[in-house]
Design a protein around this motif. Structure first.
Motif, PDB file in Angstrom:
ATOM      1  N   THR A   1      49.895  48.503  73.314  1.00 37.64           N
ATOM      2  CA  THR A   1      50.423  48.307  74.662  1.00 37.64           C
ATOM      3  C   THR A   1      49.546  49.122  75.598  1.00 37.64           C
TER       4      THR A   1
ATOM      5  N   ALA B   1      56.598  49.752  75.820  1.00 35.11           N
ATOM      6  CA  ALA B   1      55.992  50.943  75.207  1.00 35.11           C
ATOM      7  C   ALA B   1      56.682  51.283  73.894  1.00 35.11           C
TER       8      ALA B   1
ATOM      9  N   VAL C   1      50.010  53.180  72.129  1.00 34.25           N
ATOM     10  CA  VAL C   1      50.249  52.953  73.557  1.00 34.25           C
ATOM     11  C   VAL C   1      49.220  53.734  74.360  1.00 34.25           C
TER      12      VAL C   1
ATOM     13  N   ALA D   1      48.620  55.249  77.689  1.00 30.86           N
ATOM     14  CA  ALA D   1      49.431  55.638  78.842  1.00 30.86           C
ATOM     15  C   ALA D   1      48.502  55.873  80.018  1.00 30.86           C
TER      16      ALA D   1
ATOM     17  N   THR E   1      55.953  56.586  78.956  1.00 30.15           N
ATOM     18  CA  THR E   1      55.214  57.408  77.991  1.00 30.15           C
ATOM     19  C   THR E   1      56.200  58.154  77.088  1.00 30.15           C
TER      20      THR E   1
ATOM     21  N   ALA F   1      57.408  55.860  74.443  1.00 27.16           N
ATOM     22  CA  ALA F   1      56.442  55.740  73.344  1.00 27.16           C
ATOM     23  C   ALA F   1      56.544  56.942  72.405  1.00 27.16           C
TER      24      ALA F   1
END
Ligand code: NAD
Ligand code: MG
Length: 391
Positions: free
Chosen positions: A4, A88, A96, A98, A109, A112
């Motif tokens: 992601t 996320a 991920v 960010a 974030t 995640a």
């Protein structure tokens, strides 16, 4: 590996997709997100065929959904802040990136971290605002945290492989963050009052988003990075130094008790730290030109000028104060930088606004996300008030 990419239309997001495109056998894009640039996001969807595309803006999401349907893509378009956190945390996502700018990056974030992803952290504001909360979430969720910020990526590469946050046990004595000094390193002080957003965003070595470019011009960026280094490497403020190094070839250094200093060097191109974090612990090609030391010819160093760049001192001060102080600083900075970019305040007003807000607002414990968000809201309001009072 399924990815992601939060903030895929920004400077870091675009560089990430550039590296990803070089290794189609390694990486698959599951979700892409942006604030409002549906045209750029649509082009990215055509190229990378993600399962999800998220826009913060509703009208932009509607336009994207129409284009996606017309192009017969299999991408599901989602909208809103909640959807950012959702993509996320998807079970099929392994990593991920960010790369949202500012406080808006915190919630996705954190999502995640809680779901144990490999987090490629460009959004330094997450650590500045909510360092303790975020690092707890990383540990509790079993996430792996890899820094994208070039300095922290360099420190990460220069630390022992199994560094676990204990400087003494690893023989580490200091962390040295390099700073280019930004576009105004040598500008006469008398000219700083009237510099324009365009001048502030014209960074000598790096091409970046506008907010971080202004932060580099005030050296708040380095201040935020000192706080970021504190959380990433469990280093006290007193063990983190800033060294001005105008060529941006040495990206940062680690000093050891035996007198050794290890550094990471390279051309200033964010695809290096991005590729390093994507492939870690392996290494992959990143499209970056090899460093030619003969062309570079010399590397210069100087102490930072705390008079010229008061934001750097304010960041150390906030880190030492602890609790919500860094969240207050970050929020006030976002408001002041946005006002400067809008032409509402002069460049030199940025540190003055921050200083006043830090003086006005009480610091409290930052043990929960609510503590942090409360401080963030209060500091934004205080920054607006300070700017109105001065106008
Ligand atoms: P940018 O402005 O180029 O891109 C920001 C991205 O975030 C865009 O995709 C935008 O659509 C998205 N975004 C912005 N506001 C949003 C919101 N409210 N909600 C959801 N999405 C939003 O910024 P950038 O230069 O790529 O920087 C991104 C982050 O990486 C920042 O935290 C910055 O400090 C950090 N960073 C950047 C660089 C660099 O070289 N650009 C280097 C080190 C660290
Ligand atoms: Mg940096």
């Amino acid at each position: 590996m399924n990815l992601t990419i939060l903030g895929s239309t920004g400077s870091i997001g675009v560089s990430t997709l550039d590296v990803v495109a070089r290794h189609p056998e390694r990486y698959r894009v599951t979700a892409l997100t942006a604030q409002c640039r549906d045209d750029v996001l649509f082009a990215q969807c055509l190229r990378f065929r993600p399962k999800y595309a998220v826009l913060l803006d509703e009208a932009a999401a509607a336009r994207l959904a129409r284009n996606i349907a017309e192009a017969n893509l299999d991408t599901e378009v989602l909208c809103g802040a909640e959807a950012l956190a959702q993509v996320a945390a998807l079970p099929e996502v392994d990593a991920v990136m960010a790369a949202i700018v500012g406080a808006a990056g915190l919630r996705p974030t954190l999502a995640a971290a809680r779901t144990g992803k490999k987090i490629l952290l460009a959004n330094k504001e997450t650590l500045v605002m909510a360092g303790a909360v975020f690092m707890d979430a990383v540990r509790a969720g079993g996430a792996v945290l890899l820094p994208i910020d070039s300095e922290h990526n360099a420190v990460f590469q220069s630390l022992p492989h199994h560094y676990a946050g204990d400087m003494a046990a690893s023989g580490v004595s200091r962390i040295l963050l390099t700073a280019s000094g930004g576009p105004f390193r040598n500008t006469p002080l008398s000219e700083l009052e009237n510099v324009t957003p365009e001048q502030a965003c014209a960074h000598p070595n790096w091409s970046m988003g506008r907010k971080i470019s202004v932060d580099s011009a005030t050296m708040m960026n380095k201040g935020l990075e000192v706080i970021e280094a504190h959380w990433l490497f469990n280093a006290p403020a007193d063990a983190i130094d800033v060294v001005v190094h105008p060529q941006s070839v040495i990206h940062s250094l680690v000093q050891y008790v035996d007198g050794s200093v290890l550094a990471q060097l390279g051309n200033p191109d964010m695809r290096t730290p991005i590729a390093y974090a994507l492939a870690w612990p392996e290494r992959i090609e990143a499209g970056v030109a090899p460093l030619d030391l003969i062309t570079v010819a010399r590397l210069d160093f100087a102490a930072p000028d705390f008079q010229r760049f008061p934001c750097l001192g304010l960041a150390y001060q906030a880190l030492r104060a602890g609790g919500t102080a860094p969240a207050i600083l970050n929020a006030a900075n976002e408001i002041a930088v946005a006002a400067f970019l809008d032409g509402a305040i002069p460049f030199l007003a940025i540190p003055r606004v921050l200083e006043t807000v830090l003086e006005k607002l009480p610091v409290s414990a930052a043990n929960s996300l609510d503590d942090v968000l409360e401080a963030d809201v209060a500091a934004r309001a205080a920054a607006h008030k300070v700017m109105e009072d001065r106008a």
